[in-house]
Structure formats: structure tokens, C-alpha cells
Design a protein around this motif. Structure first.
Motif, PDB file in Angstrom:
ATOM      1  N   THR A 217      -1.577   5.503   2.240  1.00  0.00           N
ATOM      2  CA  THR A 217      -2.514   4.503   2.763  1.00  0.00           C
ATOM      3  C   THR A 217      -1.774   3.635   3.757  1.00  0.00           C
ATOM      4  O   THR A 217      -0.637   3.252   3.522  1.00  0.00           O
ATOM      5  CB  THR A 217      -3.035   3.616   1.603  1.00  0.00           C
TER       6      THR A 217
ATOM      7  N   SER B 100      -1.818  -7.910  -4.560  1.00  0.00           N
ATOM      8  CA  SER B 100      -2.771  -7.865  -5.675  1.00  0.00           C
ATOM      9  C   SER B 100      -3.620  -6.599  -5.633  1.00  0.00           C
ATOM     10  O   SER B 100      -3.843  -5.956  -6.656  1.00  0.00           O
ATOM     11  CB  SER B 100      -3.692  -9.085  -5.643  1.00  0.00           C
ATOM     12  N   ARG B 101      -4.071  -6.234  -4.451  1.00  0.00           N
ATOM     13  CA  ARG B 101      -4.968  -5.090  -4.288  1.00  0.00           C
ATOM     14  C   ARG B 101      -4.297  -3.759  -4.612  1.00  0.00           C
ATOM     15  O   ARG B 101      -4.907  -2.873  -5.207  1.00  0.00           O
ATOM     16  CB  ARG B 101      -5.490  -5.054  -2.857  1.00  0.00           C
ATOM     17  N   TYR B 102      -3.061  -3.598  -4.229  1.00  0.00           N
ATOM     18  CA  TYR B 102      -2.387  -2.317  -4.393  1.00  0.00           C
ATOM     19  C   TYR B 102      -1.428  -2.319  -5.590  1.00  0.00           C
ATOM     20  O   TYR B 102      -1.771  -1.846  -6.657  1.00  0.00           O
ATOM     21  CB  TYR B 102      -1.650  -1.925  -3.103  1.00  0.00           C
TER      22      TYR B 102
ATOM     23  N   SER C 260       5.576 -11.531  -3.029  1.00  0.00           N
ATOM     24  CA  SER C 260       4.970 -11.263  -1.738  1.00  0.00           C
ATOM     25  C   SER C 260       5.762 -12.027  -0.672  1.00  0.00           C
ATOM     26  O   SER C 260       5.874 -13.247  -0.743  1.00  0.00           O
ATOM     27  CB  SER C 260       3.513 -11.748  -1.772  1.00  0.00           C
TER      28      SER C 260
ATOM     29  N   GLU D 224      -1.370   0.095   5.490  1.00  0.00           N
ATOM     30  CA  GLU D 224      -1.713  -1.316   5.304  1.00  0.00           C
ATOM     31  C   GLU D 224      -1.740  -1.972   6.684  1.00  0.00           C
ATOM     32  O   GLU D 224      -0.728  -1.983   7.382  1.00  0.00           O
ATOM     33  CB  GLU D 224      -0.678  -1.999   4.407  1.00  0.00           C
TER      34      GLU D 224
ATOM     35  N   SER E 249       4.360  -7.911   2.198  1.00  0.00           N
ATOM     36  CA  SER E 249       2.906  -7.918   2.299  1.00  0.00           C
ATOM     37  C   SER E 249       2.375  -9.272   1.868  1.00  0.00           C
ATOM     38  O   SER E 249       3.026  -9.982   1.100  1.00  0.00           O
ATOM     39  CB  SER E 249       2.293  -6.850   1.382  1.00  0.00           C
TER      40      SER E 249
ATOM     41  N   GLU F  72      -2.779 -10.978  -0.970  1.00  0.00           N
ATOM     42  CA  GLU F  72      -4.000 -10.197  -1.188  1.00  0.00           C
ATOM     43  C   GLU F  72      -3.683  -8.706  -1.277  1.00  0.00           C
ATOM     44  O   GLU F  72      -4.232  -7.999  -2.117  1.00  0.00           O
ATOM     45  CB  GLU F  72      -5.019 -10.424  -0.062  1.00  0.00           C
ATOM     46  N   SER F  73      -2.815  -8.217  -0.394  1.00  0.00           N
ATOM     47  CA  SER F  73      -2.452  -6.799  -0.417  1.00  0.00           C
ATOM     48  C   SER F  73      -1.642  -6.463  -1.665  1.00  0.00           C
ATOM     49  O   SER F  73      -1.841  -5.410  -2.269  1.00  0.00           O
ATOM     50  CB  SER F  73      -1.649  -6.422   0.832  1.00  0.00           C
TER      51      SER F  73
ATOM     52  N   ARG G  48      -2.383  -3.729  -9.199  1.00  0.00           N
ATOM     53  CA  ARG G  48      -3.212  -2.937 -10.130  1.00  0.00           C
ATOM     54  C   ARG G  48      -2.383  -2.324 -11.249  1.00  0.00           C
ATOM     55  O   ARG G  48      -2.925  -1.967 -12.287  1.00  0.00           O
ATOM     56  CB  ARG G  48      -3.932  -1.815  -9.383  1.00  0.00           C
TER      57      ARG G  48
ATOM     58  N   ALA H 276       0.813  -1.214   0.000  1.00  0.00           N
ATOM     59  CA  ALA H 276       0.000   0.000   0.000  1.00  0.00           C
ATOM     60  C   ALA H 276       0.848   1.265   0.000  1.00  0.00           C
ATOM     61  O   ALA H 276       0.319   2.359  -0.184  1.00  0.00           O
ATOM     62  CB  ALA H 276      -0.928   0.009   1.216  1.00  0.00           C
TER      63      ALA H 276
END
Length: 183
Positions: free
Chosen positions: A137, A80-82, A94, A139, A74, A77-78, A85, A43
Motif C-alpha cells: 500500500t 492508527s489506521r495501519y 509517530s 501512503e 507517519s 492518523e496513518s 490495527r 502503510a
């Protein structure tokens, strides 16, 4: 912190899955130059800005024989999310347990984090990240005091440049990576 890698050290080998689950083995890249970059958490706006800079130069670097590997402390999931993108054309790893961070002696420093926050120049990085769409942001559960590090590894698996940041915003100049890629 002790046991920093130094210029001329063999790069510690590892096998780790990338964010798509594909096994990534550093020694499989022998014969090519490698930029191995350790970031904070997925993040991190400043880290995402740096990934964006790498993406913009990647085609040229790859044509010159330079591979890029980005490591984030991280969970998948994090990542992939941040950072995921951005659809980086290079592997993103990761490493929530910080195994690779330990292998490369990547530092955790509250003092350097505070120095980054206190540095007036940090706001320029934050503003640039915001212009690129990366907001500050937090995390959940992330290691806030992780300090980035970058390694330029030659075709024989030898660290040519070991750069441990003095602040969160301290990275190898992109021009230095360009020169390494071009040599």
C-alpha cells in the motif's frame, strides 16, 4: 550519510509522545534493555510484518527485561489506521517530521530502495506479508526511500548493536535480538 551511531555509542535520549499521546522518554527505560526500531511508513507491508514478528516475541522479550519502541515516519492518523490495527503491546511513535530519524541518523536512500526492488529475495518478504494480511500500500506523502534501522541499547543506555539496513528488507536477525534479550 555520515554520523551513524556505532556500537558503544551512548543512545541519544529523547522525549516523544507515543501514538496514544503518552510521553515516552528513552532515559526512563534505564535499567532495562531496549530494542529501538525505525520503520518506513505506517502503510509499509514489510514494516507491518516486522511489527507482527516483534508482537509474537514480545512477552518473552519483556520477561527477559527487553522493551521495544517502534518509530514510524507517519502522521498519527496513518499510524492508527495501519500499524495501530495490530494493537502492539509496546509503544509506537509517530514521527512525521523525522526528528528521531535525524537524531539516530536513519538513512534515506533511493539506491537502497532500488536494490530492494531488484532483489529477487524481496518477493518472499512480500508474499509473507501478504499471507499475514499486509498488502503493498502506498501512503500518501510518505518517504518512499526511507531505510529501516534497529538499535539494541543496554541497561546503561549504550548502543550495543546499531543496525542500519542495506535494503528495506535488511533487519537484525530475530535470533540476535533473542540473544540480546536473554543475556
Amino acid at each position: 550519510m555520515t554520523d551513524y551511531l556505532s556500537n558503544g555509542s551512548p543512545a541519544p535520549d529523547f522525549t516523544f509522545p507515543d501514538m496514544d499521546g503518552n510521553p515516552l522518554r528513552l532515559s526512563d527505560l534505564r535499567g532495562r534493555k531496549v530494542l529501538l526500531a525505525f520503520f518506513r511508513n505506517a502503510a509499509c507491508a514489510l514494516c507491518n510484518l516486522r511489527v507482527r514478528q516483534f508482537i509474537r516475541r514480545f512477552d518473552e522479550w519483556r520477561a527477559q527485561g527487553l522493551e521495544v519502541i517502534a518509530v514510524f515516519e507517519s502522521a498519527d492518523e496513518s499510524v492508527s489506521r495501519y500499524v495501530g490495527r495490530q494493537e502492539a503491546p509496546f509503544p509506537i511513535v509517530s514521527d512525521p517530521q523525522a526528528e528521531l530519524y535525524g537524531l539516530y541518523a536513519v538513512e534515506v536512500s533511493e539506491e537502497k530502495t532500488q536494490a530492494t526492488i531488484a532483489d529477487p529475495g524481496t518477493q518472499a518478504y512480500v508474499a509473507e506479508a501478504a499471507r499475514e494480511g499486509f498488502a503493498l500500500t502506498t501512503e500518501e506523502g510518505s518517504n518512499f526511500n526511507r531505510i529501516p534501522a534497529e538499535f539494541l541499547i543496554d541497561e546503561d543506555g549504550i548502543v550495543q548493536v546499531a543496525h542500519y539496513g542495506e535494503k528495506i528488507t535488511d533487519h537484525l536477525p530475530l535470533e540476535a535480538i533473542d540473544r540480546f534479550a536473554a543475556r
